[in-house]
Design a protein around this motif. Structure first.
Motif, PDB file in Angstrom:
ATOM      1  N   GLU A 104       6.044  -1.262   0.627  1.00 36.74           N
ATOM      2  CA  GLU A 104       4.602  -1.018   0.638  1.00 36.74           C
ATOM      3  C   GLU A 104       4.004  -1.167   2.043  1.00 36.74           C
ATOM      4  O   GLU A 104       3.146  -0.381   2.448  1.00 36.74           O
ATOM      5  N   LYS A 108       1.968   1.769   4.014  1.00 33.09           N
ATOM      6  CA  LYS A 108       0.597   1.553   4.492  1.00 33.09           C
ATOM      7  C   LYS A 108       0.509   1.744   6.002  1.00 33.09           C
ATOM      8  O   LYS A 108      -0.470   2.289   6.512  1.00 33.09           O
ATOM      9  N   SER A 109       1.527   1.300   6.717  1.00 36.31           N
ATOM     10  CA  SER A 109       1.543   1.475   8.163  1.00 36.31           C
ATOM     11  C   SER A 109       1.589   2.958   8.526  1.00 36.31           C
ATOM     12  O   SER A 109       0.882   3.413   9.422  1.00 36.31           O
ATOM     13  N   GLN A 136       0.454   5.441   6.745  1.00 33.21           N
ATOM     14  CA  GLN A 136      -0.867   5.992   6.447  1.00 33.21           C
ATOM     15  C   GLN A 136      -1.869   5.642   7.546  1.00 33.21           C
ATOM     16  O   GLN A 136      -2.653   6.486   7.974  1.00 33.21           O
ATOM     17  N   ARG A 137      -1.831   4.389   7.998  1.00 29.54           N
ATOM     18  CA  ARG A 137      -2.761   3.937   9.039  1.00 29.54           C
ATOM     19  C   ARG A 137      -2.513   4.685  10.354  1.00 29.54           C
ATOM     20  O   ARG A 137      -3.448   5.193  10.985  1.00 29.54           O
TER      21      ARG A 137
END
Length: 89
Positions: free
Chosen positions: A31, A35-36, A38-39
């Protein structure tokens, strides 16, 4: 330039952008890695550098675990790591 890890800052981006027009990120399949990705994607997609994200194949969680498997080589890496597009946009 290939980059592994989630601690990627604007300072890193600016320094690398001086030397390349394409960055490849190989982040963990967990996860935090998603998320990284996406960021990073949302923050740097329109900065004049092509971004590419690679995901380790199942069941491996990261590059280190992948290459700890003695059956894996640079050739299998090129075939098995899949390019992804981080979502949501």
């Amino acid at each position: 330039i290939a980059i592994c890890g989630t601690a990627f800052s604007q300072n890193h981006f600016l320094k690398l952008a001086k030397y390349t027009d394409m960055m490849t990120f190989i982040l963990d399949a967990d996860e935090a890695g998603v998320k990284s990705a996406q960021r990073i994607y949302s923050k740097y997609i329109n900065r004049g550098v092509k971004l590419r994200f690679l995901k380790p194949p199942d069941p491996y969680k990261d590059v280190d675990e992948y290459f700890s498997d003695k059956t894996k080589t640079q050739q299998t890496f090129a075939k098995e790591f899949k390019q992804i597009i981080p979502e949501p946009w």
